[in-house]
Scaffold this motif. Sequence first.
Motif, PDB file in Angstrom:
ATOM      1  N   MET A   1       0.853  -1.180   0.000  1.00  0.00           N
ATOM      2  CA  MET A   1       0.000   0.000   0.000  1.00  0.00           C
ATOM      3  C   MET A   1       0.897   1.241   0.000  1.00  0.00           C
ATOM      4  O   MET A   1       1.838   1.358   0.764  1.00  0.00           O
ATOM      5  N   THR A   2       0.592   2.192  -0.861  1.00  0.00           N
ATOM      6  CA  THR A   2       1.377   3.416  -0.964  1.00  0.00           C
ATOM      7  C   THR A   2       0.833   4.469  -0.016  1.00  0.00           C
ATOM      8  O   THR A   2      -0.372   4.708   0.043  1.00  0.00           O
ATOM      9  N   GLU A   3       1.741   5.084   0.709  1.00  0.00           N
ATOM     10  CA  GLU A   3       1.385   6.193   1.588  1.00  0.00           C
ATOM     11  C   GLU A   3       2.197   7.407   1.178  1.00  0.00           C
ATOM     12  O   GLU A   3       3.171   7.296   0.433  1.00  0.00           O
ATOM     13  N   TYR A   4       1.819   8.556   1.671  1.00  0.00           N
ATOM     14  CA  TYR A   4       2.514   9.801   1.324  1.00  0.00           C
ATOM     15  C   TYR A   4       2.966  10.507   2.590  1.00  0.00           C
ATOM     16  O   TYR A   4       2.278  10.479   3.602  1.00  0.00           O
TER      17      TYR A   4
ATOM     18  N   CYS B   1       6.237  16.337  -1.235  1.00  0.00           N
ATOM     19  CA  CYS B   1       5.399  15.176  -0.951  1.00  0.00           C
ATOM     20  C   CYS B   1       6.077  13.946  -1.549  1.00  0.00           C
ATOM     21  O   CYS B   1       6.426  13.930  -2.730  1.00  0.00           O
ATOM     22  N   VAL B   2       6.278  12.920  -0.713  1.00  0.00           N
ATOM     23  CA  VAL B   2       7.004  11.724  -1.131  1.00  0.00           C
ATOM     24  C   VAL B   2       6.101  10.508  -0.943  1.00  0.00           C
ATOM     25  O   VAL B   2       5.490  10.335   0.116  1.00  0.00           O
ATOM     26  N   ALA B   3       6.056   9.665  -1.988  1.00  0.00           N
ATOM     27  CA  ALA B   3       5.292   8.422  -1.902  1.00  0.00           C
ATOM     28  C   ALA B   3       6.218   7.309  -1.428  1.00  0.00           C
ATOM     29  O   ALA B   3       7.383   7.241  -1.833  1.00  0.00           O
ATOM     30  N   PHE B   4       5.712   6.426  -0.562  1.00  0.00           N
ATOM     31  CA  PHE B   4       6.501   5.285  -0.105  1.00  0.00           C
ATOM     32  C   PHE B   4       5.547   4.149   0.214  1.00  0.00           C
ATOM     33  O   PHE B   4       4.331   4.336   0.323  1.00  0.00           O
ATOM     34  N   THR B   5       6.112   2.960   0.338  1.00  0.00           N
ATOM     35  CA  THR B   5       5.288   1.798   0.679  1.00  0.00           C
ATOM     36  C   THR B   5       5.685   1.308   2.068  1.00  0.00           C
ATOM     37  O   THR B   5       6.806   1.521   2.523  1.00  0.00           O
ATOM     38  N   ASN B   6       4.757   0.655   2.709  1.00  0.00           N
ATOM     39  CA  ASN B   6       5.023   0.082   4.017  1.00  0.00           C
ATOM     40  C   ASN B   6       5.697  -1.278   3.897  1.00  0.00           C
ATOM     41  O   ASN B   6       6.054  -1.889   4.885  1.00  0.00           O
ATOM     42  N   GLU B   7       5.808  -1.783   2.688  1.00  0.00           N
ATOM     43  CA  GLU B   7       6.393  -3.096   2.492  1.00  0.00           C
ATOM     44  C   GLU B   7       7.907  -2.981   2.586  1.00  0.00           C
ATOM     45  O   GLU B   7       8.541  -2.309   1.788  1.00  0.00           O
ATOM     46  N   TYR B   8       8.472  -3.630   3.562  1.00  0.00           N
ATOM     47  CA  TYR B   8       9.918  -3.632   3.745  1.00  0.00           C
ATOM     48  C   TYR B   8      10.420  -5.002   3.336  1.00  0.00           C
ATOM     49  O   TYR B   8       9.901  -6.019   3.799  1.00  0.00           O
TER      50      TYR B   8
END
Length: 176
Positions: free
Chosen positions: A1-4, A143-150
Amino acid sequence: MTEYREIITKSVVAKGRKYVKSKHTVQPPHKPSSILGCWIINHKYAAKKTGHKIEVNGSYELNVWYSHHHNTKTSVIIENVSYNDEISLRYRDKDARNDHEVIARVLQQPNCIEAEISEKGQHIVVHAEREIAAECVGETKVCVAFTNEYPGDDDWEDYDLDEELEHINQNVFDHE
């Protein structure tokens, strides 16, 4: 899931530049016969933000070498010149905060274009040019998009970081 995420950072939020042609009249102690040379040296300046403009206060010396007494003697006259330039800014980020940090740099040092004897023959007229650019640095949001998937430890086994780093230009900051 992408978060910002919003990151507050410093960046150039406004820019401007100004090219100026100026004319200076120098009154030598002797009536000039001819102009032998003209140099502009010892340029100093400081910049500050005032409203939506950058104010640049500076000074330089005009050095005019001329002949007099029917081209039988020479002299150098030195004239100090002060200037005040206002540089209008174009804002890239209208919502920037704390944009009072100013960076000013000279694109064209004050330079003599022409030196001539006035029509009445008593003065020397120096035509000069200069150009200065200015930037305002301020706080802005990115604003930066990132995922919670590590990735797990097993996912890194096939990843060759050395191979990725080989493609980086390490000379990017060299000025040669």
